[in-house]
Design an enzyme around this catalytic site. Structure first.
Site, PDB file in Angstrom:
ATOM      1  CD  GLU A 125      -1.748   1.658   2.904  1.00 29.42           C
ATOM      2  OE1 GLU A 125      -1.270   2.714   3.150  1.00 29.42           O
ATOM      3  OE2 GLU A 125      -2.092   0.989   3.721  1.00 29.42           O
ATOM      4  CD  GLU A 149       7.163   4.579   2.299  1.00 32.59           C
ATOM      5  OE1 GLU A 149       6.037   4.825   2.975  1.00 32.59           O
ATOM      6  OE2 GLU A 149       7.954   5.335   1.836  1.00 32.59           O
TER       7      GLU A 149
END
Length: 976
Positions: free
Chosen positions: A75, A146
């Site tokens: 996501e 990330e």
């Protein structure tokens, strides 16, 4: 149920009738693309924002074994870049620069992505959105960065009791069921352990992405254009999303085996406060959504009127609240939960409380399902559906998208909004599942410290488990209080008159309809929404109520007690769509009411009488004081960025009392002292009233007169009139030009690894010309700041550049929370960002400048969506004393004339690092767990030139001048 409005639309070769609200003027169409992507198109010619939401039937339950959090990580990664738009964060940059917002979230079985944007920019925004589902780029460099962001997000939650207790419930479930999993992800699960297993995490990410197939997607698109135009756009942009004919994940139906039932779990929380949760696994009521068995049961079990579970345990001094209802994010299993906050006395009576709950469940069985109650719920929910307020498109699309997966197309808009089929056997089926044989009890308290036996592995929550068989529960039932439990009476607040009042005078802005030495009434009829609703505000300006920590505490408890006393009576009003709140303000307290106008005066009258005849009840005082003390103590466990924000306010605001002083005053306060102090604190009062909505001027004046008479003329009332000279205003200190002030302090929770910095840049007092330049800078700089400080430098998951207003004093605020770097370093990086960004401002092209100005204009011209948005704006102007009801029009006019050179000159004067009028405070909260050495070094350093270290907040405040107040007294505010 009354006949619902339906609209027939074409969908391929078949027609679909959407059941929709009578007030809904939008057009809808269902489309299935050749790749099997199912789409709901919404056309709203009146909208000024467009939006879209994609739901993918891949969630955390799809995480491969040993790669916890991979779906959540995907996501995060999906919108970094795409083959067509390879620049990192090009999607989010475009959205932000064009008046939009974006976000995403991962659930057990689904992942949702959504955004909104100014309508003129929708096509390009939607193309960027679509490309992330067609050909996303997930570079190795971005992957590593990330993972750190996901880890920072997890570390933010490590000391959150909400996250900890949720994971504990999952931990005590079947290990072979995906519900048992940890789903957020961390550095350990996404980097360390995969490397130990010689796994390439990017390769695993791409493998999971292969499950993102068009046949598992549902898309809602909301635009201004016609349905035909939106359909052409969607077909062009989304037809290339691949359909690999994936099957949606289906988890086993029940995550709990027999060994996970009949449990009493005692858990040790981080924060002060005892909580009790009674949970049963049940058949998901989504399978019977037209019968809505859980809606019926939660209405009764969670009721707060006389005869209810909560009313009895509250009167006994055992609990402060109670909630009941179904909770799940799966269609295969579900839980019914009753949760409450206990008092210390309630902790000692846990067994009695559980016994009382089972007594009530037995009562429901004995009395049988009541058709009149079901019909009452039908009436309330049907009225709520047909008179629902219009909301922002982004909220609307995210609310509808899940309905596409759960309901047939004709029911997408209504979903399970109201029951339509009376089926007592279904209600009894769920009721029978709420049995002692199936119960799980989770009990949280600091009193369990030293008595736990186990630790949950992901959050290290300490707990112990005991078995409680049905015979034990039976003993608790028998010894529970014998107070009279009974079903609620019929609801007197259900509206019957939903007619619209005639508006005789088209009033553009609020006007003063009535003014006396005791009050002033502002009034505005509803000219936009044609809804049978009203919004009322009564602001009690009590200048003596905030002159000391003791005064603030007394008024705070007065407000808490008022709400407590009103709860049993006003609960029915809330169920029927009439809402009220009473809360503390900086110079008194405020009563706000909203909802259907039909029965509003009945509720208002009850509130006013309670205020005017107030008395301190010692038993309720004790319970509320105890809870309030714990809430103040829990500030120590709040996030470091929340603590930093508190210190900024403490430094800026003239009369803001420190929490330790308020806690000390609260600890010493007794009920007889409160009864003695209140008449003095409320003896000087002026009422500022605001009424807007479906109400005629004569009735508004009548209400204002009733308010005055009840508050000031009732027997034994504490409220007396106030002269204009006693009007109190809240003011803000003025910082010094070219001076950077520091306030450095250690965080209050020694276990928290996070540090935080807020760099506050004070710019100007409310002024249209300066407002637009500051807003324009925020629009231009917010996304680059996020990208540089969070994405590139990976300083922390919580990172933002935003606007701030304190009593009309406008400022910029940059906030970072981090485990990886200390606040001094973070502050230096914020300075470096402004230094770097100076060149970008000076090199801003004419085209980019005009585009950003247009984006800001579009955002300002966004229309109010409902009565509450409109009245909140106008009341904000009244409360601030600015009365700029035409603020939008005047600022837009100035924006249209703004020159790039003026904007750059404003930046050079106030914002850039060495600007001659730059006024800065840097509040730095150091983790005593993680950055203690850095804190000691920072406080020992010599102050650089043009800096000032704040060591005494109150001495510093006394040394600074104050901004003037924007607000005059009762005799001075005019419409001029």
């Amino acid at each position: 149920m009354a006949a619902a409005v339906a609209v027939a639309v074409a969908a391929g070769s078949s027609d679909v009738e959407f059941i929709r609200a009578r007030s809904d003027k939008r057009a809808y169409r269902r489309v299935v693309l050749p790749n099997a992507l199912e789409v709901l198109l919404i056309s709203d010619p009146e909208t000024d924002k467009a939006a879209a939401c994609m739901e993918v039937e891949v969630g955390s339950f799809s995480d491969p074994e040993g790669l916890e959090g991979l779906a959540h990580f995907l996501e995060h990664m999906l919108f970094y870049a795409s083959e067509k738009y390879p620049g990192e964060h090009e999607y989010t940059k475009y959205i932000t620069e064009n008046g939009g917002t974006w976000n995403a979230y991962t659930c057990s079985e689904t992942t949702n992505f959504y955004f909104d944007v100014n309508v003129d920019n929708f096509e390009e925004a939607l193309d960027r959105f679509a490309q992330s589902f067609i050909k996303p780029l997930m570079s190795q460099d971005a992957v590593l960065r990330e993972i750190k962001a996901v880890d920072s997000e997890h570390k933010k939650n490590l000391l959150s009791d909400v996250w900890r207790m949720d994971q504990l419930q999952k931990h005590l479930a079947s290990k072979d069921h995906p519900y048992h999993k940890f789903s957020t992800g961390s550095w350990e699960t996404l980097e360390t352990k995969p490397k130990e297993r010689a796994l390439d995490i990017r390769h695993e990410l791409l493998k999971l992405y292969d499950n993102y197939s068009a046949n598992l997607m549902h898309l809602v698109v909301y635009g201004k254009e016609s349905l035909d135009c939106i359909q052409v756009l969607v077909e062009r942009l989304f037809s290339d999303v691949k359909n690999t004919e994936q099957r949606s994940f289906k988890c086993p139906s029940n995550p709990l085996s027999e060994e996970h039932l009949q449990l009493l779990v005692k858990a040790l929380p981080i924060e002060e406060g005892d909580y009790l949760r009674i949970i049963w696994p049940i058949t998901p009521s989504i399978q019977f959504y037209k019968e809505s068995p859980c809606r019926y049961l939660s209405h009764l079990i969670g009721h707060e009127g006389e005869g209810s579970i909560f009313h009895i345990i509250k009167e006994l001094g055992w609990a402060m609240n109670l909630m009941a209802g179904e909770g799940t994010d799966s269609t295969e299993y579900s839980f019914f939960e009753i949760s409450m906050r206990l008092t210390d006395a309630g902790h000692e009576h846990m067994e009695d409380i559980v016994g009382l709950i089972f007594q009530y469940l037995l009562l429901l069985k004995q009395d049988g399902v009541q058709e009149w109650i079901f019909n009452e719920l039908v009436a309330i929910n049907e009225t709520g559906f047909h008179y629902q307020d219009k909301v922002r498109p982004i909220r609307y699309v995210t609310g509808i998208v899940s309905s596409m997966r759960l309901f047939p197309p004709e029911e997408w808009l209504v979903g399970s909004a109201f029951p339509s089929k009376y089926a007592p056997e279904r209600i009894n089926m769920i009721l029978n599942q709420l049995s002692p044989e199936r119960v799980r009890i989770f009990w949280e308290s600091k009193k369990f410290e030293g008595f736990t036996t186990s630790a949950e592995p992901w959050y290290n929550t300490l707990y112990s488990v005991e078995n409680i068989n049905p015979s034990v529960i039976q003993q608790w039932i028998q010894k529970a209080p014998t107070e009279k439990l009974h079903l609620p009476e019929p609801n007197i607040f259900i509206p019957t008159d939903l007619s619209l009042k005639k508006v005789h005078e088209k009033v553009t802005f609020p006007t003063v309809l009535r003014k006396t030495p005791l009050s002033r009434l502002w009034y505005k009829p509803d000219l936009l929404f044609s809804t049978p609703k009203v919004h009322m505000i009564i602001d009690f300006h009590c200048p003596l109520s905030s002159h000391s920590p003791e005064a603030i505490i007394c008024i705070d408890l007065f407000v808490d007690l008022l709400v407590d006393y009103l709860n049993a009576y006003a609960y029915d009003a809330e169920i029927a769509g009439l809402y009220y709140s009473i809360y503390l303000t900086s110079v008194g307290f405020q009563v706000s009411l909203g909802g259907y106008n039909d029965k509003m005066r009945v509720l208002l009258n009850a509130i006013l009488k309670q205020i005017a005849s107030f008395e301190v009840k010692p038993n309720r005082f004790s319970a509320l004081k105890e809870t309030s003390v714990k809430d103040y103590q829990n500030f120590n466990f709040s996030q470091p960025h929340s603590q930093a924000s508190y210190y900024v306010s403490l430094i800026l605001e003239e009369k803001k009392w420190p929490l330790p002083e308020k806690l000390e005053a609260l600890s010493k306060l007794e009920s007889d002292s409160l009864a003695k102090f209140l008449p003095n604190l409320l003896s000087k009062t002026f009422l500022e009233c605001y009424i807007q909505g479906n109400i005629e001027p004569s009735e508004a004046e009548s209400i204002a007169q009733e308010i005055e008479d009840t508050i000031f003329n009732s027997p034994n009332t504490m409220f007396k009139s106030m002269s204009p000279s006693q009007y109190l205003t809240k003011r803000v200190i003025m910082l010094e030009n070219e001076l950077k002030c520091y306030y450095q302090i250690e965080g209050l929770n020694q276990k928290n690894e996070n540090s935080s910095v807020i760099q506050y840049i004070q710019v100007h007092q409310d002024d249209a010309s300066s407002n637009i330049k500051l807003q324009l800078f925020s629009l231009i700089a917010s996304q680059p700041a996020f990208n540089q400080l969070r994405t590139v430098e990976q300083l922390g998951y919580i990172t933002s550049l935003s606007l701030r207003s304190d009593c009309g004093v406008r400022a910029l605020q940059v906030l970072i929370q981090s485990t990886v770097k200390d606040p001094s370093y973070l502050d230096a990086r914020v300075d470096e960002f402004f230094k770097m960004f100076e060149r970008k401002v000076h090199e801003l092209s004419d085209e980019d400048f005009k585009r950003n100005v247009k984006s800001l204009i579009d955002s300002k011209l966004e229309k109010f969506k409902n009565l509450w948005e409109e009245s909140d704006f106008y009341w904000g102007e009244i409360a601030a004393g600015t009365l700029k009801f035409d603020r939008v029009e005047s600022e837009v006019a100035l924006l249209r004339e703004l020159k790039k050179e003026e904007f750059i000159a404003f930046f050079d004067q106030y914002i850039k690092l060495d600007a001659p009028q730059r006024r800065t405070i840097s509040v730095q909260v150091f983790s005593s767990n993680n950055h203690s050495a850095e804190f000691k070094k920072a406080v020992a350093e010599t102050d650089p030139p043009k800096t000032y270290r704040i060591t005494d907040i109150f001495g510093f405040k006394r040394s600074r001048p104050l901004y003037s107040s924007l607000k005059g007294g009762p005799g001075r505010i005019t419409m001029d």
